[in-house]
Scaffold this motif. Structure first.
Motif, PDB file in Angstrom:
ATOM      1  N   ALA A   1       0.825  -1.209   0.000  1.00 50.04           N
ATOM      2  CA  ALA A   1       0.000   0.000   0.000  1.00 50.04           C
ATOM      3  C   ALA A   1       0.856   1.255   0.000  1.00 50.04           C
ATOM      4  CB  ALA A   1      -0.928  -0.015   1.224  1.00 50.04           C
ATOM      5  N   HIS A   2       1.929   1.221   0.779  1.00 49.14           N
ATOM      6  CA  HIS A   2       2.818   2.379   0.860  1.00 49.14           C
ATOM      7  C   HIS A   2       3.508   2.637  -0.485  1.00 49.14           C
ATOM      8  CE1 HIS A   2       5.504   5.348   2.456  1.00 49.14           C
ATOM      9  NE2 HIS A   2       6.587   4.566   2.304  1.00 49.14           N
ATOM     10  N   LEU A   3       3.929   1.562  -1.150  1.00 46.96           N
ATOM     11  CA  LEU A   3       4.584   1.734  -2.431  1.00 46.96           C
ATOM     12  C   LEU A   3       3.610   2.208  -3.504  1.00 46.96           C
ATOM     13  CD1 LEU A   3       6.919  -1.413  -2.455  1.00 46.96           C
ATOM     14  CD2 LEU A   3       7.590   0.954  -2.116  1.00 46.96           C
ATOM     15  N   ASP A   4       2.333   1.729  -3.440  1.00 50.31           N
ATOM     16  CA  ASP A   4       1.339   2.208  -4.405  1.00 50.31           C
ATOM     17  C   ASP A   4       1.095   3.694  -4.240  1.00 50.31           C
ATOM     18  OD1 ASP A   4       1.101  -0.269  -5.472  1.00 50.31           O
ATOM     19  OD2 ASP A   4      -0.633  -0.856  -4.240  1.00 50.31           O
ATOM     20  N   GLN A   5       1.078   4.128  -3.003  1.00 57.32           N
ATOM     21  CA  GLN A   5       0.858   5.555  -2.732  1.00 57.32           C
ATOM     22  C   GLN A   5       2.009   6.399  -3.285  1.00 57.32           C
ATOM     23  OE1 GLN A   5       0.450   6.440   1.410  1.00 57.32           O
ATOM     24  NE2 GLN A   5       0.049   8.623   1.100  1.00 57.32           N
ATOM     25  N   LEU A   6       3.241   5.936  -3.048  1.00 57.52           N
ATOM     26  CA  LEU A   6       4.393   6.686  -3.538  1.00 57.52           C
ATOM     27  C   LEU A   6       4.436   6.676  -5.063  1.00 57.52           C
ATOM     28  CD1 LEU A   6       7.234   5.530  -1.076  1.00 57.52           C
ATOM     29  CD2 LEU A   6       5.949   7.672  -1.043  1.00 57.52           C
ATOM     30  N   SER A   7       4.038   5.571  -5.672  1.00 56.97           N
ATOM     31  CA  SER A   7       4.036   5.491  -7.134  1.00 56.97           C
ATOM     32  C   SER A   7       3.079   6.506  -7.733  1.00 56.97           C
ATOM     33  CB  SER A   7       3.642   4.082  -7.574  1.00 56.97           C
ATOM     34  OG  SER A   7       4.617   3.153  -7.156  1.00 56.97           O
ATOM     35  N   GLU A   8       1.887   6.645  -7.131  1.00 59.19           N
ATOM     36  CA  GLU A   8       0.925   7.610  -7.645  1.00 59.19           C
ATOM     37  C   GLU A   8       1.467   9.024  -7.562  1.00 59.19           C
ATOM     38  OE1 GLU A   8      -2.710   7.049  -5.577  1.00 59.19           O
ATOM     39  OE2 GLU A   8      -3.083   5.033  -6.387  1.00 59.19           O
ATOM     40  N   VAL A   9       2.150   9.336  -6.466  1.00 59.68           N
ATOM     41  CA  VAL A   9       2.720  10.674  -6.303  1.00 59.68           C
ATOM     42  C   VAL A   9       3.766  10.950  -7.376  1.00 59.68           C
ATOM     43  CG1 VAL A   9       4.059  12.172  -4.780  1.00 59.68           C
ATOM     44  CG2 VAL A   9       2.247  10.728  -3.830  1.00 59.68           C
ATOM     45  N   LEU A  10       4.672   9.985  -7.575  1.00 58.94           N
ATOM     46  CA  LEU A  10       5.741  10.189  -8.552  1.00 58.94           C
ATOM     47  C   LEU A  10       5.200  10.229  -9.970  1.00 58.94           C
ATOM     48  CD1 LEU A  10       8.735   8.039  -7.252  1.00 58.94           C
ATOM     49  CD2 LEU A  10       8.735  10.478  -7.685  1.00 58.94           C
ATOM     50  N   LEU A  11       4.286   9.326 -10.308  1.00 57.02           N
ATOM     51  CA  LEU A  11       3.734   9.332 -11.643  1.00 57.02           C
ATOM     52  C   LEU A  11       2.939  10.595 -11.920  1.00 57.02           C
ATOM     53  CD1 LEU A  11       2.601   5.596 -11.960  1.00 57.02           C
ATOM     54  CD2 LEU A  11       4.546   6.712 -13.064  1.00 57.02           C
ATOM     55  N   GLY A  12       2.282  11.115 -10.872  1.00 56.02           N
ATOM     56  CA  GLY A  12       1.564  12.377 -11.041  1.00 56.02           C
ATOM     57  C   GLY A  12       2.507  13.521 -11.373  1.00 56.02           C
ATOM     58  N   ALA A  13       3.642  13.559 -10.656  1.00 63.51           N
ATOM     59  CA  ALA A  13       4.619  14.619 -10.940  1.00 63.51           C
ATOM     60  C   ALA A  13       5.201  14.468 -12.332  1.00 63.51           C
ATOM     61  CB  ALA A  13       5.729  14.590  -9.878  1.00 63.51           C
ATOM     62  N   LEU A  14       5.456  13.224 -12.763  1.00 65.39           N
ATOM     63  CA  LEU A  14       6.014  13.001 -14.092  1.00 65.39           C
ATOM     64  C   LEU A  14       4.999  13.344 -15.178  1.00 65.39           C
ATOM     65  CD1 LEU A  14       7.831   9.611 -13.414  1.00 65.39           C
ATOM     66  CD2 LEU A  14       8.934  11.783 -13.923  1.00 65.39           C
ATOM     67  N   ASN A  15       3.742  12.969 -14.963  1.00 65.57           N
ATOM     68  CA  ASN A  15       2.725  13.252 -15.985  1.00 65.57           C
ATOM     69  C   ASN A  15       2.449  14.738 -16.133  1.00 65.57           C
ATOM     70  OD1 ASN A  15       2.431  10.546 -16.580  1.00 65.57           O
ATOM     71  ND2 ASN A  15       0.836  10.234 -15.048  1.00 65.57           N
ATOM     72  N   GLN A  16       2.725  15.511 -15.069  1.00 64.58           N
ATOM     73  CA  GLN A  16       2.510  16.961 -15.127  1.00 64.58           C
ATOM     74  C   GLN A  16       3.771  17.705 -15.578  1.00 64.58           C
ATOM     75  OE1 GLN A  16       0.779  18.428 -11.424  1.00 64.58           O
ATOM     76  NE2 GLN A  16      -0.298  16.457 -11.114  1.00 64.58           N
ATOM     77  N   ASN A  17       4.801  16.971 -16.034  1.00 60.19           N
ATOM     78  CA  ASN A  17       6.059  17.564 -16.515  1.00 60.19           C
ATOM     79  C   ASN A  17       6.718  18.440 -15.458  1.00 60.19           C
ATOM     80  OD1 ASN A  17       5.640  16.313 -18.972  1.00 60.19           O
ATOM     81  ND2 ASN A  17       4.668  18.116 -19.900  1.00 60.19           N
ATOM     82  N   LEU A  18       6.609  17.987 -14.202  1.00 56.15           N
ATOM     83  CA  LEU A  18       7.219  18.748 -13.112  1.00 56.15           C
ATOM     84  C   LEU A  18       8.687  18.369 -12.888  1.00 56.15           C
ATOM     85  CD1 LEU A  18       4.303  18.635 -10.502  1.00 56.15           C
ATOM     86  CD2 LEU A  18       4.866  20.446 -12.135  1.00 56.15           C
ATOM     87  N   VAL A  19       9.123  17.280 -13.501  1.00 57.25           N
ATOM     88  CA  VAL A  19      10.506  16.816 -13.278  1.00 57.25           C
ATOM     89  C   VAL A  19      11.357  17.261 -14.457  1.00 57.25           C
ATOM     90  CG1 VAL A  19      11.983  14.843 -12.844  1.00 57.25           C
ATOM     91  CG2 VAL A  19       9.613  14.832 -12.034  1.00 57.25           C
ATOM     92  N   GLN A  20      12.212  18.240 -14.215  1.00 57.44           N
ATOM     93  CA  GLN A  20      13.117  18.761 -15.231  1.00 57.44           C
ATOM     94  C   GLN A  20      14.479  19.035 -14.602  1.00 57.44           C
ATOM     95  OE1 GLN A  20      11.268  22.277 -16.818  1.00 57.44           O
ATOM     96  NE2 GLN A  20       9.757  21.136 -18.029  1.00 57.44           N
ATOM     97  N   PHE A  21      15.497  19.044 -15.449  1.00 57.67           N
ATOM     98  CA  PHE A  21      16.835  19.399 -14.967  1.00 57.67           C
ATOM     99  C   PHE A  21      17.622  20.027 -16.111  1.00 57.67           C
ATOM    100  CE2 PHE A  21      17.238  15.115 -16.588  1.00 57.67           C
ATOM    101  CZ  PHE A  21      18.444  15.115 -17.272  1.00 57.67           C
TER     102      PHE A  21
END
Length: 1308
Positions: free
Chosen positions: A1113-1133
């Motif tokens: 459950a904890h890993l599913d929660q973290l996955s949703e958070v990370l995938l949400g950030a990636l889908n919103q193009n928030l991860v850049q460098f």
């Protein structure tokens, strides 16, 4: 009063003696000629030159060699004890030969030891450094404690002059009744084992009544002190000779802590050493000189080297050292090699392994070759080499490989290089001496020695078959034959002597178990001495029953015998010594330093006279050493001293000079004019002197000698010039000579001739002078069995006959024997080389010439020129084919290279240079050589490994692994095919027991969480490469594939370091965008293009408490958070200024390299592929069923438009998701099929698409999908592809084709 007169001088004298001994004891050191009182004992510097001293004849009768104290040389250092070793080569860098007399001069050296330690390489005048054909054995006697052991009669005060010197010189009296002895002196007590003779003590009145002491005999001498050089501990001396009165002397202060020269002085004398002039101002007051060299062809040309620690330059003089010109050098000279004939031609070896040449006596230099092996370069020899300026050298290729190359002096280019030996040789094995060249090649762990005679082709040296040498040293190559010392497989401290025929190829045993020891430079020294002036005469020390005995031969090793001991001792007492239980044994140490004498000496100018130190008894002893002399070439011996003395030849052997070895100062020496029968005592100085060395004018021809020494350990060098001319009153005439017949215990025929020499009569006291030459007349002798030695393959039995060895077949003939020609059929004997006998039994023992018969080939050998079983892809491989027996001219050779190519040659002689071939693919090839003629055939096989260089390896391993789950590790090679490869794996903490495989993949598990390291080494040929990966091991995790904007690919060099750095940047960006803890996130960039990455989420063990449900459950929660950030193009460098990279979540998750499920099955992929193949096979069978005879397909036709049964499902069930719908439809399908009759079920149509899809949904397939998520992805892709293709084909095909197949479908 009388007591005071008698005893006070004694107490005074005893106190002086004790004080003097204490001074000698506390100041001990060694240097080259060696003052006995100056420097603490230290070794000489490691990189000293081995030198040829130009002022002396050979001490061995072979060639004169002079060694410096350390490695390096006028061309050379000591050869390795594991390699071929030669005595000396004309013009070679191996050892300084007669041709290069006088390169850098040997050094005098101070020593302050009371007595030098045995085996010390540092060297006083008692250190016996030797030429390489003799062996040092035995220990020096220690005499410091015995310096005052003599019992002296009382003297009055007037007899106490020079007490110290009397004690020194009178401890051991020379033999003979006519010895000079002061009347006031009594006979001394004998030392050691010998009986003593006493004399009654005389009172002072009796001594006074005996009359005054007669005046002692004095020599004409003068002393010169080198003022200002009291601290200098080394010296090098050059006497020009050639009727010149010039002497040059270089003194140095060598700092053993700094290992360099810190001070130097150059002195020059123009009056035979009576006076010296200091030349420091002429060479530069601040110039520090290190070495003195002299041209062997023009001794007026002098070369001085400066110390390279200060400056690298040389000073050249063409007027015997009167003036100098200075030239700068761009390299450091380690050794020099002068041309044996051209006075201005020099080779110089530098510190960086480069060989330089000069044709202007060092004024200009040019590089000849790089990577030259030290001491392995030689000048050409006139009459053998094609050009006088040719250079033989060994160049290093790799750590274990070298090449023998010939070069032109002024034009050593690749086009002008010669390669006389076809292939690689072992490092430091090239030896060029006289007309022979030797190299060594190791094959199969054993050395193979090759020889070339007269610059002909190389041939393996033929030792007896089971010799199996561990080590081989070439002793001499004169008289057109080779003498070699071989250490066989069962020997450790001894060597066997072998002698060759004139070709240097075939060897027979001459003497077994000759003693050996390590020389001062770490080289092996063999106890063999060649007597000068007598051809074919040798002395050797042989080990038998753990006893060392001295043997002598007069016919080059054909026969050996023990030495007969003297019949009387020094004092006339009889010696009871009966052969073979008791004999005379000699120490065969030869002094390589011209300033000191060795344990044995002989001269070409004095044939028959041998002086040596040794002992009498059952074996050689290092105690009770006495000095013996033989005047008849070793037939009879006389004892002349019962202590060790330095013996020197004067006036070409017309007189002998003896100076006692002692740590105390002396001022007397002994002279004999009758070959050592009688001795006279002379004083050479008024002040006792610590003698460091003695030097005579070149050639022992004149009567001038210089003694080097010190008054005390703090004093300057004292140079005492002695002129012996005053003791001779006339020149010798014909009446002063007599004839002497050389013999061996009465046998006059030696080496096939009778030799008669002209020698000076013992009663003649005259000067022979420089014009004297040895007169020899000879007459031939009839040949006897003693003139023949055993031929190769034959052994001498106890009855003296030579019979074939058990391994030898006398009928075997060489491949050079061609039908129609003749060959020499051995009788088992061959004449000793240089034996000149005629007639007699010559016909009976000489090999007979016979016709070559036709015979089948036998003994075919196939090897590569390098002696290895490996070859490099694309490179030339040279195969050598040898035929031991058979008609080589009529035996054809077929060579099959194993890659589909073969060559045939008409005869063996046409392939003597080898057969070259190039392999185009990596692999193991079976190479076969077949020799065939009309009588038979012979085959030889070789398995050749063809490899290419391994350039790069990559360890493919998962970034994250599940605990206790199997992980595949793979080593990827580039290039992919390199030949036979071995993989060595270190996995996790198992660092002591690596896993060795021949496969590039290995499976493993990790039992503990954390970071585990995996290291793999790949061994291919001579190269070993390594890669290392770290794997994070966890119980639970989630992963997802990442993609990037396309601009990242333009900056991806695809190297491991770049991937690590970018992974760190991406991880930081993900943490900042999602707020996930850094410890719970891992990022790995995948190799290759386009750039892809994968992130791994780890559970927080504090929150999940290690439970599976909470972790999921904890890993599913973290996955949703990370995938949400990636889908919103928030991860850049920002990769670099102006390059902004965006990170996306990939639509299809990258298949992880590990299985995260609990019920993993390793056969999942196999099952899946089996299903696909079976389905396609059924389709093919149906399609072509009418074209395959005998194939009957039973199927009931159905309406192709009949609908498949669909599961009734309401909206709520349909909304439950695809998995729920699939489950319901399968349940209904299964129930309906099972409830129908058999015919109905059989007639039920099943399309290929339905079949494949339903097979994927069976219970086994469902199990596969759950067990292997990466298999699930592959199945999904295959299912989608097959559906598209099959649906398209079903438009045209009968879809009922599979209705005959019974299918059981169960729920997932």
């Amino acid at each position: 009063m009388e007591r005071e007169v008698i005893f006070r001088p004694k107490w005074h004298r005893a106190f002086c003696v004790l004080l003097f001994m204490m001074l000698c004891f506390f100041h001990a050191a060694k240097t080259e000629i060696t003052c006995r009182s100056c420097q603490p004992g230290n070794k000489w510097r490691a990189q000293e030159l081995r030198l040829k001293f130009d002022t002396s004849e050979s001490t061995t009768g072979i060639k004169r060699e002079v060694f410096g104290p350390g490695d390096g040389a006028v061309g050379s250092g000591a050869p390795s004890a594991e390699r071929l070793r030669l005595r000396c080569a004309a013009g070679s860098a191996e050892c300084a030969p007669e041709d290069r007399a006088g390169h850098a001069q040997p050094r005098l050296q101070r020593s302050t030891d009371n007595r030098p330690d045995e085996g010390d390489a540092g060297g006083s005048d008692l250190d016996k450094m030797k030429v390489s054909n003799v062996q040092t054995s035995g220990e020096q006697k220690s005499r410091a404690g015995a310096a005052r052991s003599s019992t002296r009669a009382s003297r009055n005060s007037g007899d106490d002059n020079d007490a110290n010197d009397d004690d020194d010189d009178d401890k051991s009296r020379p033999a003979g009744p006519a010895q000079s002895q002061d009347p006031g002196e009594d006979t001394r007590q004998a030392r050691g084992r010998r009986a003593t003779r006493s004399e009654p003590r005389r009172s002072g009145a009796e001594r006074r009544a005996a009359g005054p002491k007669p005046e002692e005999l004095k020599l004409n001498s003068s002393t010169f002190a080198l003022t200002g050089d009291s601290s200098h501990n080394q010296a090098m001396v050059h006497w020009s000779g050639q009727n010149s009165s010039v002497i040059l002397m270089l003194t140095k202060l060598f700092d053993f802590n700094l290992n360099s020269v810190t001070e130097s002085s150059l002195w020059r004398s123009t009056d035979y050493g009576a006076t010296y002039q200091k030349l420091n101002d002429k060479v530069g007051s601040k110039t520090i000189l290190s070495y003195l060299y002299v041209s062997p062809n023009n001794k007026r040309k002098i070369m001085l080297l400066t110390d390279p620690e200060v400056e690298s330059s040389l000073l050249i003089s063409s007027d015997e050292g009167a003036s100098y010109q200075k030239y700068r050098l761009s390299f450091y000279i380690l050794s020099l090699l002068f041309h044996p004939e051209q006075e201005d031609w020099i080779l110089a070896y530098s510190h960086d392994q480069k060989l330089y040449s000069s044709v202007e006596f060092g004024r200009r230099w040019q590089v000849v070759h790089e990577r030259v092996a030290p001491n392995r370069f030689y000048w050409s020899k006139m009459g053998l080499d094609k050009e006088p300026g040719l250079i033989h050298l060994e160049t290093s290729i790799s750590e274990g490989q070298a090449l023998y190359v010939t070069c032109k002096l002024q034009n050593c280019t690749d086009a002008n290089k010669g390669k006389p030996f076809p292939g690689y040789i072992d490092p430091n094995s090239l030896v060029v001496q006289d007309e022979y060249v030797f190299v060594q090649v190791s094959a199969g762990g054993r050395p193979i020695y090759y020889v070339s005679a007269k610059r002909d082709v190389f041939t393996p040296m033929k030792l007896p078959k089971y010799t199996l040498p561990k080590d081989l040293h070439v002793i001499s190559t004169d008289e057109n034959r080779v003498v070699a010392a071989v250490q066989e497989w069962n020997q450790n401290q001894t060597y066997n002597l072998y002698v060759s025929d004139t070709s240097g190829v075939f060897y027979t045993l001459a003497l077994e178990n000759v003693v050996s020891s390590m020389g001062p430079e770490g080289n092996v020294m063999v106890d063999l001495y060649e007597v000068a002036g007598i051809k074919g005469m040798f002395l050797a020390n042989k080990m038998a029953d753990n006893q060392v005995k001295t043997h002598i031969t007069y016919n080059r090793g054909r026969d050996w015998s023990l030495l007969q001991a003297p019949s009387k001792d020094l004092r006339g007492n009889s010696i009871h010594c009966v052969l073979p239980y008791c004999s005379l044994h000699l120490h065969l140490h030869v002094s390589a330093n011209p300033y000191t004498s060795g344990n044995i000496a002989s001269r070409d100018t004095a044939p028959g006279i041998i002086i040596a130190s040794g002992s009498i008894g059952s074996e050689l002893s290092s105690s009770n050493v006495s000095v013996f002399v033989a005047s008849d070439a070793g037939n009879t011996w006389r004892q002349i001293f019962d202590e060790e003395y330095a013996l020197l030849y004067l006036d070409q052997g017309g007189a002998l000079v003896a100076i006692r070895h002692t740590p105390l100062p002396i001022r007397h020496l002994w002279l004999s004019f009758d070959e050592g029968r009688q001795w006279n005592k002379y004083s050479f100085t008024n002040t006792p002197l610590f003698v460091d060395g003695v030097l005579g004018e070149p050639g022992e021809e004149t009567l001038i000698m210089t003694i080097f020494g010190h008054v005390s350990h703090r004093s300057e060098w004292q140079l005492v010039k002695i002129d012996f001319r005053s003791i001779f009153n006339r020149r010798c005439t014909e009446a002063d000579y007599q004839t002497w017949h050389l013999h061996n215990q009465g046998e006059p025929c030696l080496m096939g001739v009778k030799r008669i020499y002209q020698k000076l009569k013992p009663t003649s006291r005259c000067v022979m002078g420089k014009t004297y030459f040895v007169s020899v007349t000879s007459g031939p002798c009839d040949c006897t069995e003693a003139d023949f030695e055993c031929d190769y393959g034959y052994e001498r039995r106890t009855n003296g006959q030579c019979t074939p060895a058990f391994w030898f077949h006398p009928s075997a003939m060489s491949r050079s024997c061609t039908t129609g020609m003749t060959f020499l059929n051995s009788t088992g004997y061959r004449k000793v080389v240089s034996n000149n006998c005629t007639a007699g039994v010559s016909v009976e023992y000489t090999a007979r010439r016979q016709q070559c018969p036709m015979q089948a080939p036998k003994g075919l050998h196939l090897v590569t020129s390098e002696g290895t079983l490996t070859a490099t892809l694309g490179a030339n491989v040279t195969f050598l084919v040898f035929l031991e027996e058979g008609d080589g001219a009529k035996t054809s050779i077929t060579l099959d290279f194993g890659d589909g190519h073969a060559l045939t040659y008409s005869n063996v002689s046409s392939i003597e240079d080898g057969i070259k071939h190039v392999y185009r693919a990596v692999g193991i090839y079976r190479v076969t050589a077949t020799g065939e003629n009309g009588l038979g055939s012979e085959t030889a096989t070789l398995y050749l490994h063809v490899t290419c260089q391994l350039e790069y390896i990559h360890l493919s391993a998962p970034f994250v692994a599940v605990r206790n789950k199997e992980v595949n590790l793979t080593a990827v090679l580039w290039p992919g095919q390199v030949g036979t490869v071995t993989y060595i794996w270190w996995i996790g903490n198992n660092t002591e027991q690596p896993v060795v495989t021949l496969d590039g993949s290995v499976a493993c598990t990790f039992p503990r969480e954390g970071v585990s390291a995996v290291t793999v080494q790949v061994s291919a040929g001579n190269s070993i490469l390594q890669d290392r990966k770290s794997i994070a091991v966890h119980e639970y995790f989630r992963s997802h594939l990442l993609a990037f904007s396309s601009n990242l690919d333009d900056h991806n060099p695809d190297v491991a370091e770049w991937r690590l750095d970018v992974s760190r940047v991406i991880k930081t960006s993900l943490v900042q965008a999602s707020g996930v803890a850094e410890a719970q996130l891992l990022v790995s960039i995948l190799p290759g293009l386009p750039t892809a990455a994968e992130f791994f989420l780890l559970p927080d063990k504090l929150l999940t408490e290690g439970k599976a449900e909470k972790s999921a459950a904890h890993l599913d929660q973290l996955s949703e958070v990370l995938l949400g950030a990636l889908n919103q193009n928030l991860v850049q460098f920002t990769l670099r200024p102006g390059v902004q990279v965006t990170v996306y979540a990939a639509h299809l998750s990258a298949a992880p390299l590990v299985d995260t499920s609990k019920n993993h099955s390793g056969s999942a992929m196999l099952m899946l592929l089996s299903v696909v193949v079976m389905g396609l096979a059924v389709f093919v069978i149906y399609k072509f069923k009418r074209k395959i005879p005998g194939l009957n397909v039973y199927a009931q036709m159905q309406n192709e438009k009949e609908q498949e049964m669909m599961s009734p499902a309401g909206p709520p069930e349909s909304a439950a998701g695809p998995q729920r719908a699939a489950g319901l439809s399968l349940e209904i399908l299964d129930t309906e099929l099972n409830s129908r009759p058999e015919a109905s079920r059989t007639a039920r149509p099943l399309t290929p698409v339905s079949f494949i899809r339903r097979m994927f949904e069976t219970s086994c397939t469902c199990d596969i999908l759950h067990r292997a998520p990466h298999v699930h992805r592959l199945i999904s892709a295959l299912d989608y592809l097959s559906s598209c293709v099959m649906d398209l084909f079903c438009i045209f095909w009968d879809t009922k084709v599979l209705s005959f197949i019974p299918v059981h479908v169960g729920p997932c």
